[in-house]
Write a protein that holds these residues in place. Sequence first.
Motif, PDB file in Angstrom:
ATOM      1  N   UNK A 148      18.043   1.896 -24.014  1.00 35.15           N
ATOM      2  CA  UNK A 148      18.354   0.924 -22.606  1.00 35.15           C
ATOM      3  C   UNK A 148      18.871   1.240 -21.927  1.00 35.15           C
ATOM      4  N   UNK A 149      18.465   2.694 -21.433  1.00 33.96           N
ATOM      5  CA  UNK A 149      18.760   3.333 -19.777  1.00 33.96           C
ATOM      6  C   UNK A 149      17.558   3.479 -19.635  1.00 33.96           C
ATOM      7  N   UNK A 150      15.986   3.099 -20.175  1.00 31.19           N
ATOM      8  CA  UNK A 150      14.831   3.306 -19.810  1.00 31.19           C
ATOM      9  C   UNK A 150      14.741   5.190 -19.545  1.00 31.19           C
ATOM     10  N   UNK A 151      15.254   5.857 -20.122  1.00 35.73           N
ATOM     11  CA  UNK A 151      15.445   7.256 -19.793  1.00 35.73           C
ATOM     12  C   UNK A 151      14.404   8.100 -20.414  1.00 35.73           C
ATOM     13  N   UNK A 152      14.517   7.616 -22.016  1.00 37.57           N
ATOM     14  CA  UNK A 152      13.901   7.974 -23.139  1.00 37.57           C
ATOM     15  C   UNK A 152      12.507   7.790 -23.446  1.00 37.57           C
ATOM     16  N   UNK A 178       0.549  -1.517  -0.365  1.00 38.73           N
ATOM     17  CA  UNK A 178      -0.206  -0.212  -0.097  1.00 38.73           C
ATOM     18  C   UNK A 178       0.554   1.330   0.134  1.00 38.73           C
ATOM     19  N   UNK A 179       1.018   1.758  -1.097  1.00 40.96           N
ATOM     20  CA  UNK A 179       1.907   2.496  -1.251  1.00 40.96           C
ATOM     21  C   UNK A 179       0.813   4.455  -0.402  1.00 40.96           C
ATOM     22  N   UNK A 180       1.687   5.747  -0.002  1.00 41.81           N
ATOM     23  CA  UNK A 180       1.215   6.779   0.380  1.00 41.81           C
ATOM     24  C   UNK A 180       0.836   7.573  -1.062  1.00 41.81           C
ATOM     25  N   UNK A 181       2.229   7.047  -1.886  1.00 41.84           N
ATOM     26  CA  UNK A 181       1.960   7.961  -3.032  1.00 41.84           C
ATOM     27  C   UNK A 181       2.565   6.452  -4.266  1.00 41.84           C
ATOM     28  N   UNK A 182       2.443   6.613  -5.269  1.00 40.68           N
ATOM     29  CA  UNK A 182       2.727   5.446  -5.930  1.00 40.68           C
ATOM     30  C   UNK A 182       3.806   5.723  -6.374  1.00 40.68           C
ATOM     31  N   UNK A 183       5.560   4.639  -6.541  1.00 37.92           N
ATOM     32  CA  UNK A 183       6.495   5.409  -7.802  1.00 37.92           C
ATOM     33  C   UNK A 183       6.009   6.112  -9.093  1.00 37.92           C
ATOM     34  N   UNK A 184       6.545   7.291  -9.791  1.00 36.90           N
ATOM     35  CA  UNK A 184       6.790   7.205 -11.491  1.00 36.90           C
ATOM     36  C   UNK A 184       8.087   7.370 -11.761  1.00 36.90           C
ATOM     37  N   UNK A 185       7.878   6.359 -12.450  1.00 39.68           N
ATOM     38  CA  UNK A 185       9.342   5.596 -13.272  1.00 39.68           C
ATOM     39  C   UNK A 185       8.739   6.668 -14.921  1.00 39.68           C
ATOM     40  N   UNK A 186       8.481   7.163 -15.635  1.00 41.13           N
ATOM     41  CA  UNK A 186       8.405   7.591 -16.915  1.00 41.13           C
ATOM     42  C   UNK A 186       9.119   8.120 -17.477  1.00 41.13           C
ATOM     43  N   UNK A 187       9.007   6.924 -18.867  1.00 43.65           N
ATOM     44  CA  UNK A 187      10.511   7.472 -19.444  1.00 43.65           C
ATOM     45  C   UNK A 187      10.816   9.231 -20.637  1.00 43.65           C
ATOM     46  N   UNK A 188      11.108   9.988 -20.831  1.00 42.44           N
ATOM     47  CA  UNK A 188      11.618  11.461 -21.050  1.00 42.44           C
ATOM     48  C   UNK A 188      11.228  10.902 -22.819  1.00 42.44           C
ATOM     49  N   UNK A 189       9.914  12.247 -23.366  1.00 42.37           N
ATOM     50  CA  UNK A 189       9.781  12.085 -25.121  1.00 42.37           C
ATOM     51  C   UNK A 189      10.916  12.259 -25.434  1.00 42.37           C
ATOM     52  N   UNK A 190      11.081  11.605 -26.569  1.00 39.36           N
ATOM     53  CA  UNK A 190      12.396  12.422 -27.320  1.00 39.36           C
ATOM     54  C   UNK A 190      12.007  11.884 -29.284  1.00 39.36           C
ATOM     55  N   UNK A 191      11.252  10.937 -29.283  1.00 38.66           N
ATOM     56  CA  UNK A 191      10.376  10.810 -30.599  1.00 38.66           C
ATOM     57  C   UNK A 191      11.350   9.772 -31.427  1.00 38.66           C
ATOM     58  N   UNK A 192      11.065   9.790 -33.055  1.00 35.39           N
ATOM     59  CA  UNK A 192      11.816   8.855 -33.588  1.00 35.39           C
ATOM     60  C   UNK A 192      12.587   9.596 -34.166  1.00 35.39           C
TER      61      UNK A 192
END
Length: 427
Positions: free
Chosen positions: A389-393, A32-46
Motif C-alpha cells: 500500500x505504501x508502494x515501497x515493496x 524534459x528531464x536531465x535524468x528521469x525520476x526513478x521510483x521502483x519498489x523493492x522486491x520482497x516476493x510473495x
Amino acid sequence: MLAALTGGCSEHAEYDPSNQVGANPPLPGVHNFLAPPIQVPKYVGWQNGNKPKVADGLQIEAIASGLQHPRQVYVLPNGDILVAEANSPDAEPVTTPKQLIAGMITARSGKKEQGANRITLLRKRTDGSGQWDKHVFIDHLHSPFGMQLVGHTLYVADTDAILTYPYQSGETRISAPGAELTDLPDKINHHWTKALLASPDGKKLYVGVGSNSNAGENGLDVEYRRANVLEVDIATGGSRIFAAGIRNPTGLQWEPKTGQLWAVANERDEIGADLVPDYLTSVREGGFYGWPYSYWGQHVDRRAQPQRPDMVAKAVRPDYSIGSHVAPLGLLFYSGSNLPAQYRGGAFISEHGSWNRSPLSGYAVVYVAFENGKPVGTPKAAVSGFVSNDEKESYGAPVGLVQDTDGALVIADDVGNTVWRVTKVGG
C-alpha cells in the motif's frame, strides 16, 4: 492502474474517470528531464501465503511457483499450459544513459535474476487435488517469449529468431533441436521480447518487435525492422513489415467479433509522469503509429532527429489509452464462460508497472469492455495487490495472459516467479 485506483479496498477498485484512459486522454506539456525520476519498489516476493487481490466475484490460486522469471503463457489443446521462463539476454557494456538507468532500477529493486531460458509445461493432475505438475518442456533457449502451435508444429520466438519444434499431444518434453524459421532483430539495448501470434488460417505469424531505444537517441540505423509488427510466411520464412511506428508492440491478439489484429504498446519515457500514454490499439496493415517522430497521432517528439513532418502527418492515432507508464505486456480477449458476465466480450490487459513516476502506475490486470469491436468505458481492476500500500515493496508483476480450456484466466508473474489462475468464486 495503481495510481488511478480509488477507495480503500481493491476488491471494489474502480478507475478514476479523470485519469488518462480512453479514446481522448488529456496530454500535458512536455517535461524534459536531465535524468528521469526513478521510483521502483523493492522486491520482497510473495510471503506467508500472500497472493494478489481480486475483484468481487473472483478467486485466485497459484498453480506453479518457484519458477525463473515466467514471462509468457500459452495453452495447448489438451489443457497443458506452457510457460516461457526468460529474462533479457546477457547485458552489454553500459554505453548509454538508458542502460545506466536500467542498472539503477535493478539495483533499487533488489531483484537480480536471469531467466531459465526454457519452456516449462504445467499439467493438471487427474486425482482431483487441483495440483499441477511441472515438466521441463524445451530448454537451452535464448530469451524465449512468444509461443504458437500450428498443426503439429510449435513456434517459439526467441529474442533473435523464430524456432520450430515438432509437437505431439500429451508429450511432456521435446528433445528434438529447434529449426530456425526466420531470424529477428537481436541487437539488444532495449526491448528483447518478441510477441507471437498465428493467423487464423495458420499460414502467417505476426511478431511484435520493440524499438532499440527510447526515442531514437541511438540512431535509426539500430532500429532496422524494429518498432514494427512483422508478418512472417510460415511456408517460406519470408517476412515483411505489416505495421510500423509502434515503440514496443506486444500482447498480439485477434479481436473475435471483427477478426482485427490488436496489440498493446509500451510508449516512450522521459518527458513527464503523464507522457506518453501506453495504449491498446487495432493494428492496421500498412499503418504507421508515430514512433519515434510523434506520439498519440500528430504530437511531435522534438527529440527524434532528423524531424520527419511527412511521417508525422500520416501517423495513426491509437484507439484507446490505458495511461502513462503502466507498461502493458499482455492482452487477452476473453471468450470463456467461467468468469462472471462482466468479464465477457472484452479484453484483459496486464500492466507490468511504472519505474519513473510517483505515485506508481500499473501493477495490475485490468479489464476493458468492448462494444462493436471497439473498447468503451474505463478499465476495471480485476487483479491487483502486486505492490504494498505504501508502494515501497513489490510482491510480483503480471506479464503474459491466457485463457485455459476451462475458461479460467491464467497470469504469468515474472517478479513473483508464479503462475496464477483466476476463476469465479466457487468455480
